[in-house]
Design an enzyme around this catalytic site. Structure first.
Site, PDB file in Angstrom:
ATOM      1  N   GLU A   3       0.809  -1.241   0.000  1.00  0.00           N
ATOM      2  CA  GLU A   3       0.000   0.000   0.000  1.00  0.00           C
ATOM      3  C   GLU A   3       0.832   1.277   0.000  1.00  0.00           C
ATOM      4  OE1 GLU A   3      -2.745  -0.324   3.284  1.00  0.00           O
ATOM      5  OE2 GLU A   3      -3.689  -2.113   2.481  1.00  0.00           O
ATOM      6  N   ASN A  35       2.220  -5.230  -3.064  1.00  0.00           N
ATOM      7  CA  ASN A  35       0.832  -5.571  -2.769  1.00  0.00           C
ATOM      8  C   ASN A  35       0.014  -4.292  -2.543  1.00  0.00           C
ATOM      9  OD1 ASN A  35      -1.043  -7.762  -2.049  1.00  0.00           O
ATOM     10  ND2 ASN A  35      -0.948  -6.996   0.055  1.00  0.00           N
ATOM     11  N   HIS A  78     -10.073  -6.251  -1.996  1.00  0.00           N
ATOM     12  CA  HIS A  78     -11.111  -5.909  -1.011  1.00  0.00           C
ATOM     13  C   HIS A  78     -12.210  -5.141  -1.743  1.00  0.00           C
ATOM     14  CE1 HIS A  78      -8.840  -7.201   2.466  1.00  0.00           C
ATOM     15  NE2 HIS A  78      -7.792  -6.488   2.083  1.00  0.00           N
ATOM     16  N   GLU A 123      -5.922 -10.792  -0.838  1.00  0.00           N
ATOM     17  CA  GLU A 123      -6.739 -10.499   0.364  1.00  0.00           C
ATOM     18  C   GLU A 123      -8.220 -10.383   0.008  1.00  0.00           C
ATOM     19  OE1 GLU A 123      -5.275  -7.122   2.559  1.00  0.00           O
ATOM     20  OE2 GLU A 123      -3.177  -7.605   2.160  1.00  0.00           O
ATOM     21  N   ASP A 131     -12.000 -10.211  -0.222  1.00  0.00           N
ATOM     22  CA  ASP A 131     -13.295 -10.313   0.459  1.00  0.00           C
ATOM     23  C   ASP A 131     -14.238  -9.299  -0.185  1.00  0.00           C
ATOM     24  OD1 ASP A 131     -12.328  -7.968   1.710  1.00  0.00           O
ATOM     25  OD2 ASP A 131     -12.240  -8.848   3.708  1.00  0.00           O
TER      26      ASP A 131
END
Ligand code: XIL
Length: 397
Positions: free
Chosen positions: A170, A216, A258, A289, A291
């Site tokens: 990030e 990432n 996400h 990651e 979701d």
């Protein structure tokens, strides 16, 4: 060379299909792929299906189902928090390796790969580090030396045991940050300048020549979000291309994934195009990651099926978009969900105004949701000519 590799993977694919056909019927019933685990279904594509793991829950004897499913459904694991700097070195100079070691041991027991998460990030840093920088007792030179020592210590400890490391996480701003034009954001860029990114990859490579080293980030699922001059995916792409051109040992791009059902999001073709563009740089890709959360309206909380059903469907559809795009890119090596049950998802704790949740593939009682079944279907009903086994990636020197 290329042709030979293609033939070799072709042989593996044919062999795998032959094995599948030869599988014995279970308990008198014919072989049913829908009864297989996600990890088994991923194997045919050479795709690892992973999950983030909360070590406290993994060790909770009152919650045995968590450990069972973490072992049986997934072929890759990521520590949700245990490998973050604040967890590993809460007090300067004294390390707490216990939970991270346990995750690595769990993976070994269950024949799983480990995604190391995370070496350099602006969040979940130990208080002694951030307050030392804030009060001036840690200078820039010392901060850079501390970062090098951190990376070297952690990567060396797990040398040979980590498949993919999230080296930098990030680093790039979002359009809603200040200034709104994309830039390198946060603690590390502020104090060390953007050169810390190349340094971090070089230090990680020096400590483990065999791990694949990833950048990432979130909101990089596809190109073309809004203003082209302010496209985060393009910014990350340009960064990766530049790092490759400079010979920095970066091996992959992790797209966190996400998502929320209240947003427009992307279709499979857009996401596949982005992955292919990244892998065109010679990089591996991964979803790291995933979701897909939803707003928990009053109706949802009251159990109104007219509000719940569309959310379950939209969540499943978005998991499916990301998984199918990953399947379509032979360099997309793994698909990791950020927790697998709504019972232990980070979402309700982090997105509370308005409240959000329902983000994972199992409900709070460990019942598989539609998203889980769609993932299975995507893995089952995919194959040649457009879905081919993964191409192995070797770390860049
Ligand atoms: C989250 C964890 O899930 C939470 O338990 C923790 O409190 C905060 O961090 N991007 C990342 C992850 O790279 O490390 C974050 O994990 C979620 C967002």
């Amino acid at each position: 060379m290329k042709l030979r590799r293609w033939i070799a993977t072709g042989v593996v694919a044919v062999a795998t299909v032959a094995t599948l056909n030869a599988l014995p019927a279970t308990a008198g019933r014919p072989y049913d792929p829908a009864e297989q685990s996600l990890r088994t279904l991923g194997q045919r594509h050479g795709l690892h299906i992973g999950t983030a793991v909360d070590l406290a829950v993994l060790n909770d004897p009152a919650d045995p189902r968590y450990r069972q499913l973490a072992a049986s459904e997934f072929s890759s694991v990521t520590a949700e928090n245990a490998m973050k700097w604040e967890s590993l070195e809460p007090t300067r100079g004294s390390y707490n390796w216990g939970p991270a070691d346990e995750l690595v041991a769990f993976a070994r027991q269950n024949n799983q790969s480990v995604r190391g998460h995370v070496l350099v990030w602006h969040n979940q840093l130990p208080g002694w580090l951030t307050s030392g920088v804030a009060d001036g007792s840690i200078s820039k030179e010392e901060l850079r030396a501390l970062l090098k020592k951190h990376i070297t210590t952690v990567v060396s400890r797990y040398k040979g045991k980590i498949w993919q490391w999230d080296v930098v996480n990030e680093a790039v701003s979002d359009p809603w940050d200040n200034p709104p034009t994309l830039h390198y954001k946060g603690f590390w860029a502020q104090h060390l300048g953007p050169g810390y990114i190349a340094d971090a990859f070089r230090w990680a490579r020096a400590a483990d020549p065999k791990a694949l080293l990833f950048y990432n980030d979130y909101n990089i699922e596809a190109f073309g979000s809004g203003d082209p001059a302010n496209d985060k995916t393009q910014f990350v792409y340009d960064m990766a291309r530049q790092l490759r051109a400079e010979g920095v040992p970066i091996d992959g791009i992790g797209s966190q994934g996400h998502l929320g059902t209240q947003y427009g999001n992307y279709d499979t073709l857009q996401v596949a195009a982005a992955l292919k563009k990244f892998s065109g740089l010679g990089l591996a890709t991964a979803f790291t990651e995933v979701d897909v959360r939803s707003q928990l309206t009053e109706g949802v909380q009251a159990g109104d099926s007219a509000e719940i059903n569309p959310r379950l469907q939209a969540s499943a559809a978005n998991f499916s978009v990301l998984l199918r795009a990953c399947l379509a890119d032979r360099h997309c090596l793994s698909f990791t969900v950020w927790g697998f049950t709504d019972k232990h998802s980070w979402v309700p704790g982090w997105f509370s105004d308005p409240p959000e949740g329902m983000a994972t593939i199992y409900d709070e009682n460990y019942q598989p949701k539609r998203a889980y079944h769609e993932m299975k279907a995507d893995l089952i009903y995919a194959g040649p000519p457009y879905v081919l086994p993964r191409v192995p990636h070797r770390p860049r020197r």
